[in-house]
Design an enzyme around this catalytic site. Structure first.
Site, PDB file in Angstrom:
ATOM      1  N   ARG A   1       0.885  -1.174   0.000  1.00 40.20           N
ATOM      2  CA  ARG A   1       0.000   0.000   0.000  1.00 40.20           C
ATOM      3  C   ARG A   1       0.916   1.216   0.000  1.00 40.20           C
ATOM      4  NH1 ARG A   1       2.447   1.662   3.717  1.00 40.20           N
ATOM      5  NH2 ARG A   1       0.950   3.338   3.885  1.00 40.20           N
ATOM      6  N   GLY A   2       0.295   2.411  -0.001  1.00 33.73           N
ATOM      7  CA  GLY A   2       1.088   3.631  -0.147  1.00 33.73           C
ATOM      8  C   GLY A   2       1.174   3.945  -1.631  1.00 33.73           C
ATOM      9  N   ALA A   3       0.897   5.207  -1.984  1.00 35.03           N
ATOM     10  CA  ALA A   3       0.725   5.558  -3.391  1.00 35.03           C
ATOM     11  C   ALA A   3       1.886   5.111  -4.300  1.00 35.03           C
ATOM     12  CB  ALA A   3       0.474   7.062  -3.507  1.00 35.03           C
TER      13      ALA A   3
ATOM     14  N   ARG B   1      -7.279   0.138  -6.746  1.00 35.18           N
ATOM     15  CA  ARG B   1      -7.525   1.177  -5.727  1.00 35.18           C
ATOM     16  C   ARG B   1      -7.702   2.513  -6.455  1.00 35.18           C
ATOM     17  NH1 ARG B   1      -4.065   1.178  -0.430  1.00 35.18           N
ATOM     18  NH2 ARG B   1      -5.958   2.216   0.285  1.00 35.18           N
TER      19      ARG B   1
ATOM     20  N   GLN C   1      -2.048   2.087  10.109  1.00 35.92           N
ATOM     21  CA  GLN C   1      -0.752   2.140   9.407  1.00 35.92           C
ATOM     22  C   GLN C   1       0.301   2.900  10.214  1.00 35.92           C
ATOM     23  OE1 GLN C   1      -3.719   2.699   7.971  1.00 35.92           O
ATOM     24  NE2 GLN C   1      -3.700   2.309   5.777  1.00 35.92           N
TER      25      GLN C   1
ATOM     26  N   ASP D   1      -1.867  10.959  -1.709  1.00 32.80           N
ATOM     27  CA  ASP D   1      -2.153   9.962  -2.747  1.00 32.80           C
ATOM     28  C   ASP D   1      -2.516  10.600  -4.077  1.00 32.80           C
ATOM     29  OD1 ASP D   1      -2.732   8.583  -0.044  1.00 32.80           O
ATOM     30  OD2 ASP D   1      -2.485   6.974  -1.504  1.00 32.80           O
TER      31      ASP D   1
ATOM     32  N   ASN E   1      -5.222  12.485   1.192  1.00 32.80           N
ATOM     33  CA  ASN E   1      -4.361  11.571   1.951  1.00 32.80           C
ATOM     34  C   ASN E   1      -5.255  10.777   2.889  1.00 32.80           C
ATOM     35  OD1 ASN E   1      -1.667  10.600   2.552  1.00 32.80           O
ATOM     36  ND2 ASN E   1      -1.867  11.584   4.537  1.00 32.80           N
ATOM     37  N   LYS E   2      -4.645   9.890   3.638  1.00 34.90           N
ATOM     38  CA  LYS E   2      -5.388   8.994   4.523  1.00 34.90           C
ATOM     39  C   LYS E   2      -6.430   9.746   5.353  1.00 34.90           C
ATOM     40  CE  LYS E   2      -5.140   5.506   4.649  1.00 34.90           C
ATOM     41  NZ  LYS E   2      -6.088   4.705   3.834  1.00 34.90           N
TER      42      LYS E   2
HETATM   43  O1  MRU Z   1      -4.400   3.206   2.377  1.00 33.44           O
HETATM   44  P1  MRU Z   1      -2.912   3.374   2.290  1.00 33.44           P
HETATM   45  O2  MRU Z   1      -2.169   2.742   3.404  1.00 33.44           O
HETATM   46  O3  MRU Z   1      -2.392   2.975   0.929  1.00 33.44           O
HETATM   47  O4  MRU Z   1      -2.719   4.943   2.427  1.00 33.44           O
HETATM   48  C1  MRU Z   1      -1.430   5.472   2.334  1.00 33.44           C
HETATM   49  C2  MRU Z   1      -1.390   6.927   2.576  1.00 33.44           C
HETATM   50  O5  MRU Z   1      -2.383   7.563   2.817  1.00 33.44           O
HETATM   51  C3  MRU Z   1      -0.065   7.606   2.422  1.00 33.44           C
HETATM   52  O6  MRU Z   1       0.015   8.706   3.257  1.00 33.44           O
HETATM   53  C4  MRU Z   1       0.069   8.054   0.967  1.00 33.44           C
HETATM   54  O7  MRU Z   1      -0.045   6.959   0.099  1.00 33.44           O
HETATM   55  C5  MRU Z   1       1.323   8.754   0.700  1.00 33.44           C
HETATM   56  S1  MRU Z   1       2.627   7.564   0.603  1.00 33.44           S
HETATM   57  C6  MRU Z   1       4.083   8.172   0.239  1.00 33.44           C
END
Ligand code: MRU
Length: 364
Positions: free
Chosen positions: A53-55, A90, A202, A243, A253-254
């Site tokens: 996960r993470g963009a 996603r 996370q 993201d 973002n999250k």
């Molecule tokens: O749902 P996730 O864990 O994929 O969400 C990740 C985030 O919100 C991060 O902050 C975002 O992807 C930036 S990562 C460099």
């Protein structure tokens, strides 16, 4: 990032030269497990189930997913099928589309027989690009942390972060955490308030794991604590990832990031967002109206996974049985609450003018 003395990226080609290995982030911080992906379906499942996960890492995994698809069948139909399947995993992180488009362009330039090889080369290039981009974000963010440190000599710089925008969210380094790692390595005393980041935690599981392995001082706080900490002068700056960033500087973002930005604004705490260019969606101008927000299973809210006292990883129900739950994965922080965007090209205001000053090729 080093784990037990070994330097790991978060994704790599296995020793067999074609299958792809990832760290199963659903098992962290309790178990460090490596999973092997052998098909595009495996890659799509890993993204959907959030083993990765993470963009930026979502984008890298999708790129290797296309490699795996083309290795089996290099036809146009197989390419289109895998592209669509991976793109649908996603919806919020735009890096996914960036990577898939770059891959499609790269393999479109060669004959069918050379497609798999071209795909692996392009996926490797995208990963290397991400590492270098994050390293530069780190250097640019380090200057901001150094500035804060110089204003309070001998004292610790307290940074608040939300979710995980570190090594585990990228291929290496991270975005929001890269400046923190560099500050720590440069001898600046830095301490991180780590939002636990419900519902999937996370922050508590991944950000805390990373920071701990790198030796960075940190404290996990419940998601609701940020406002209180800021009111009491315990936060010098916030740094989060994103993201998807609009051409006008709004950031998705999250879920919960927006509330932190509001609290930061109310308490005059600088609120920075760190991002690679791959996160900018130049087609969008209004994040709240236009960024697609992922809605995930309500089970992520009603249940929680962790390690039981007997060492087993278990999932337990934490809410009243039968109650419904709503689970938006992201929210949008309007540009006016963002003090600055930390990119690989420098720091700019969260605005079209700011972004085009760093990316002049996007003007007009
Ligand atoms: O749902 P996730 O864990 O994929 O969400 C990740 C985030 O919100 C991060 O902050 C975002 O992807 C930036 S990562 C460099």
């Amino acid at each position: 990032m080093k784990i037990d003395g070994i330097h790991y990226r978060t994704i790599w080609v296995a020793d067999d030269g074609w299958s792809v290995e990832i760290i199963d982030q659903t098992r962290l911080p309790h178990e460090f497990t490596i999973i092997r992906l052998q098909t595009a379906d495996d890659a799509a499942r890993a993204i959907k189930d959030m083993a990765v996960r993470g963009a930026p890492l979502i984008g890298a995994t999708a790129a290797y997913g296309l490699c795996l698809a083309l290795r089996e069948d290099p036809s146009d139909e197989a390419l289109a099928r895998a592209y669509d399947m991976l793109a649908a995993t996603r919806p919020t992180a735009v890096n996914l589309k960036y990577s898939l488009d770059a891959m499609r362009d790269a393999v479109g330039k060669v004959g069918h027989n050379a497609r798999a090889e071209a795909a692996y080369a392009e996926a490797a290039r995208l990963c290397d690009e991400d590492v270098e981009t994050c390293r530069r974000i780190g250097e640019n963010g380090l200057r901001l942390i150094r500035g804060v440190a110089e204003a309070k000599p001998g004292q610790t710089v307290n940074v608040l972060t939300h979710c995980n925008a570190g090594w585990l969210a990228c291929v290496d380094w991270g975005t929001a955490l890269a400046p923190i790692y560099m500050a720590h390595d440069a001898g600046i005393p830095v301490h991180v308030w780590v939002d636990e980041t419900r519902p999937r935690n996370q922050g508590a599981s991944l950000t805390a794991f990373e920071l701990g392995r790198h030796g960075v001082a940190h404290t996990i706080v419940p998601d609701n604590a940020g406002g209180h900490l800021m009111q009491h002068g315990l936060v010098d700056m916030c740094i989060v990832g994103t993201d998807r960033t609009t051409a006008t500087g709004d950031v998705a973002n999250k879920i919960g990031t927006y509330l932190k930005a509001l609290a930061a604004d109310a308490n005059d705490v600088p609120f920075y967002v760190a991002l690679p260019h791959t996160t900018i969606d130049w087609t969008l101008t209004d994040g709240v109206a236009q960024i697609p927000i992922e809605e995930r299973s309500s089970r992520e809210v009603t249940h929680m996974t962790g390690r039981a006292d007997n060492g087993e990883i278990v999932t337990v129900e934490i809410s009243a049985p039968g109650s419904g739950a709503l689970n938006y994965g992201f929210d949008v922080t309007p540009a006016r609450y963002v003090t600055g965007l930390i990119t690989e090209r420098g720091v700019c205001s969260a605005s079209r003018e700011g972004l085009t000053s760093l990316y002049p090729e996007r003007k007009g």
